[in-house]
Scaffold this motif. Sequence first.
Motif, PDB file in Angstrom:
ATOM      1  N   PRO A  96      13.440  11.043  84.162  1.00  0.00           N
ATOM      2  CA  PRO A  96      14.250  12.130  83.848  1.00  0.00           C
ATOM      3  C   PRO A  96      14.103  12.374  82.339  1.00  0.00           C
ATOM      4  CG  PRO A  96      15.345  10.788  84.472  1.00  0.00           C
ATOM      5  CD  PRO A  96      14.652  10.076  84.895  1.00  0.00           C
ATOM      6  N   GLU A  97      13.817  11.554  81.561  1.00  0.00           N
ATOM      7  CA  GLU A  97      13.460  11.060  80.349  1.00  0.00           C
ATOM      8  C   GLU A  97      13.331  12.637  79.815  1.00  0.00           C
ATOM      9  OE1 GLU A  97      10.049   8.996  78.887  1.00  0.00           O
ATOM     10  OE2 GLU A  97      10.563   9.620  76.695  1.00  0.00           O
ATOM     11  N   TYR A  98      12.246  13.284  80.427  1.00  0.00           N
ATOM     12  CA  TYR A  98      11.725  15.033  80.966  1.00  0.00           C
ATOM     13  C   TYR A  98      12.112  15.650  81.132  1.00  0.00           C
ATOM     14  CZ  TYR A  98       8.013  13.500  76.746  1.00  0.00           C
ATOM     15  OH  TYR A  98       7.407  13.438  75.979  1.00  0.00           O
ATOM     16  N   ALA A  99      12.537  16.934  80.544  1.00  0.00           N
ATOM     17  CA  ALA A  99      13.629  17.211  81.536  1.00  0.00           C
ATOM     18  C   ALA A  99      13.289  18.259  82.933  1.00  0.00           C
ATOM     19  CB  ALA A  99      14.333  18.394  80.946  1.00  0.00           C
ATOM     20  N   GLU A 107      11.196  18.632  72.445  1.00  0.00           N
ATOM     21  CA  GLU A 107      10.234  18.324  73.555  1.00  0.00           C
ATOM     22  C   GLU A 107       9.542  17.992  74.333  1.00  0.00           C
ATOM     23  OE1 GLU A 107      10.818  16.778  70.380  1.00  0.00           O
ATOM     24  OE2 GLU A 107       9.175  18.547  69.242  1.00  0.00           O
ATOM     25  N   LYS A 108      11.202  17.072  75.104  1.00  0.00           N
ATOM     26  CA  LYS A 108      11.385  16.807  75.897  1.00  0.00           C
ATOM     27  C   LYS A 108      11.975  17.783  77.190  1.00  0.00           C
ATOM     28  CE  LYS A 108      10.962  12.283  75.149  1.00  0.00           C
ATOM     29  NZ  LYS A 108      11.350  10.514  74.592  1.00  0.00           N
ATOM     30  N   GLY A 109      12.064  19.077  76.429  1.00  0.00           N
ATOM     31  CA  GLY A 109      13.178  20.284  77.309  1.00  0.00           C
ATOM     32  C   GLY A 109      12.046  20.800  78.441  1.00  0.00           C
ATOM     33  N   GLU A 110      13.235  21.810  79.530  1.00  0.00           N
ATOM     34  CA  GLU A 110      12.412  22.186  80.748  1.00  0.00           C
ATOM     35  C   GLU A 110      12.224  23.744  79.819  1.00  0.00           C
ATOM     36  OE1 GLU A 110      14.669  22.751  84.030  1.00  0.00           O
ATOM     37  OE2 GLU A 110      12.973  23.032  85.000  1.00  0.00           O
ATOM     38  N   LYS A 146      21.612  20.635  83.109  1.00  0.00           N
ATOM     39  CA  LYS A 146      21.452  19.884  82.344  1.00  0.00           C
ATOM     40  C   LYS A 146      20.716  20.569  81.177  1.00  0.00           C
ATOM     41  CE  LYS A 146      18.010  16.355  80.745  1.00  0.00           C
ATOM     42  NZ  LYS A 146      17.621  14.895  80.934  1.00  0.00           N
ATOM     43  N   THR A 147      19.518  21.737  80.954  1.00  0.00           N
ATOM     44  CA  THR A 147      19.555  22.628  79.384  1.00  0.00           C
ATOM     45  C   THR A 147      20.826  23.017  79.862  1.00  0.00           C
ATOM     46  OG1 THR A 147      17.583  22.624  80.949  1.00  0.00           O
ATOM     47  CG2 THR A 147      17.769  24.112  79.263  1.00  0.00           C
TER      48      THR A 147
END
Lengths: 281, 489
Positions: free
Chosen positions: B284-287, A40-43, A68-69
């Motif tokens: 950065p909590e959300y990427a 849900e918080k991903g790019e 990050k990913t």
Amino acid sequence: MYPIVDHEVLAPRVHRLRVQAPVVAEKAKPGQFVILIIDEKGERVPFTISDWDRDAGTVDFVFIEVGKTTQQLATLQPGDRLLSFIGPLGRAAEVDRYGHVVTVLSGYGIAATVPIIRALKEHGNTVTTIVQAPDKERLFGVHPLEELSDDLILALGTKGDGMMESTTVAIRKLLDAHPKKPVDRVIAMCSLCLMRVLSEMTRPLGIKTMVHLTPVMVDGTGMCGACRLSVGGTNRFACVHGPEFDGHEVDGWEVLMARRCTYADESILQQGFQCRGCSQW
Amino acid sequence: MTEAKEPKASPKKPKLNLNRVEMPKQSEHERRHNFDEVALGYTWELAKEEASRCIQCKKRNCQQGCPVNIDIPDFIAALQREEIEEASRILKRKTSLPGVCGRVCPQELQCEQACTLNKKGAPIAIGRLERFIADWERTQGAPTMPEMAPSTGKKVAVVGSGPSGLTVASDLAILGHQVVLFEALHVAGGVLMYGIPEFRLPKEIVQREVQYVQALGVDLRLNTVIGINYSLDELLNTDYDAVYLAPGAGLPKFMRVPGENLNMVYSANEFLTRTNLMKAYLYPEYATPIKMGKRVAVIGGGNVAMDAARCAVRLGAQEVYVIYRRTRAEMPARLEEIENAEEEGIQFHFLCNPTGFLSDGRNNVAAMELIRMQLTEPDESGRRRPVPIPGSEYIMDVDTVVVSLGTSPNPLIPSTTPDLEVTRWGTVVIDERGRTSKARVWAGGDIVSGGATVISAMGEGRIAAAAMHEYLTNGQKKIIPPTPAKDED
Ligand SMILES: Cc1cc2nc3c(=O)[nH]c(=O)nc-3n(C[C@H](O)[C@H](O)[C@H](O)COP(=O)(O)OP(=O)(O)OC[C@H]3O[C@@H](n4cnc5c(N)ncnc54)[C@H](O)[C@@H]3O)c2cc1C
Ligand SMILES: Cc1cc2nc3c(=O)[nH]c(=O)nc-3n(C[C@H](O)[C@H](O)[C@H](O)COP(=O)(O)OP(=O)(O)OC[C@H]3O[C@@H](n4cnc5c(N)ncnc54)[C@H](O)[C@@H]3O)c2cc1C
Ligand code: SF4
Ligand code: FES
């Protein structure tokens, strides 16, 4: 949710994931890509499809840990699930009977070009493959390329291990033999810098050179314009009209590189785009 | 007519109350630093007071001004009687998205413009009342489920989960059809999710509507792009008896001036998608990151431009300029949002237009060149066109640009469906009931209008759903009251 069914480490920081995604596998073609989101918080992050199995409903891609990913992806194991996996996006690579085709690969391109080379062989082409890697340790995926290609040239960046040959030297040799030993087409999936250099090398010889461009993307369906670039004087979206383009028609490589590095570390920017942080080495 | 509860109307004309009740808002200072909703909504006391101003006109001007013909006097009357639940029921007869419409409809051009009291400059705040009712309903637990018709055995595909697609999906599900709703993105809601920011329309409200539609039995398939995963013909030739196309108008327009591809020049779609859909404001909590400079120029004068500019403020820009080639009076954005933007310190530059963008030497935008504009005398249509003043070019330093000149339909579906008739602007051609040139295919929303409003996208969906239902049940009598409704009372 899209379960991961296999995870293989191919070299340090290089991984292959296999994802259960029948709808994507159903229509996948060489050179197309997916956009995935881990959670849900991903790019939303794009990866080129390196293989697929329609019967099993799986799709493979190879990635390099750069941020990050990709670092998070590297921790995933079979049984873990991806939130989103959209594709196949973009146009398939153009494949026809050309004659002698030279492919130039580095980074994930070493794996992601395999379906294109396979299709080229099915169309009766002779294929010379040049693989660039920083060193022997980070070389991977040679076996399928060896099997598929008529000729395989390894260009490793470190001196002194006997196999060293710079990519541009290898290409220069092939181009010098042209047109006696003709090169009919070049296909490149490697760093932006190298693709640009290649395009300039083949331009005077009029050898069609297809480059696989990877600007930063968000939606991957033509909605955001992040991936726009100028090709032959018109604005094109790499996610819809590409990612494969005629390298001789790409204008504004510098702009493309600057845009690609928007989110790269400032230090990389200052190094004048040496592609250190680039997943394509 | 609605019956008044009072025993007898007083013989004297009641004195008009022209004190429109203001809606509490977050202070300018506070809201510049957060993405929380700006307008806080009426309390019950405030709503009652505002509702009490309504004089229950026989002519129902407000209702005629509403694109989906909501029974406005009736729901206000219910509020006057303190029957909020009844008010909600009346609202829901005509709109499936009251919590959304109450927040984002341009009421000042619709119901409130038509309201009798507008002649005195104080129309009833119909939008705020609508919002109040929807918000009240949300606090009452799960939404009440409508009565579902028995299954018809027919299967329908709806393409796109914006307001238009959501409306058709729920209408047809209620009528007993099996509905599959395809969405290209990883969340449903269309522009309501990716475009309109959290501070204007909380995403939780949109998701609640989506869950409601799913609770009706609609099968939502995210991450599925029609034109890629399935062509329209594949849908029609396999499982589906009919298709509704509502993929919106998502293709960003650019100006085609030099330097427009420089780094840090965004389309509004990218800027808003990163910010809203991907929640870059919580990085950065959300990427997903969003890179922003200090001096941000937003080009355009519509709602999209206001949203982008107001996001830029909240993301920490020091100065935000809105660049618009006409004047404030011609701005297409909602008045309320223009005022909000002004309060938040956004600087408006009118009568100028960018002619190019300049690089800092490393392909990042560093400045833009503009030319001053003037408005011509009104032409036959009364419209004053902006024309450049020769030789008036000047330079403005900016380090971030958001191009917000509107969007056009994404050609993906038309280009993979040769027999679907489109205009030269790429919009899909329909008849007055939403039917396209292709058999068994209807369309509505921005893909047809090229870009309009939430309520019109919903209204077109309503009309098409009724037509589709008729088709699917072989001309059986329609069950839902579709839009132009003289059917009440
Ligand atoms: C069409 C396409 C196909 C690709 N195929 C592959 C592949 O098969 N294997 C592979 O390893 N990589 C591939 N990439 C690159 C890959 O998307 C990036 O390496 C990845 O996004 C990095 O994300 P991160 O969070 O790990 O790193 P970050 O720290 O976010 O970024 C590192 C660098 O990756 C690039 N990048 C970041 N976000 C994006 C984005 N949303 N879109 C494009 N580039 C981005 C930028 O240049 C950035 O400087 C592809 C890119 C595109 C556009
Ligand atoms: C920033 C912004 C602010 C706005 N502000 C207001 C406002 O204040 N008031 C107002 O009334 N209107 C406003 N609008 C306009 C309003 O949002 C639109 O008119 C409305 O959302 C159109 O609805 P739609 O259902 O036609 O399409 P959309 O809301 O665009 O939804 C279409 C959906 O279809 C999906 N899709 C597209 N192609 C495909 C495909 N091939 N396959 C599957 N799915 C697909 C998209 O991902 C999207 O989710 C605003 C618009 C924007 C962009
Ligand atoms: S026009 Fe205005 S005053 Fe008259 S009924 Fe409608 S909301 Fe009330
Ligand atoms: S990634 Fe958004 S348009 Fe290409």
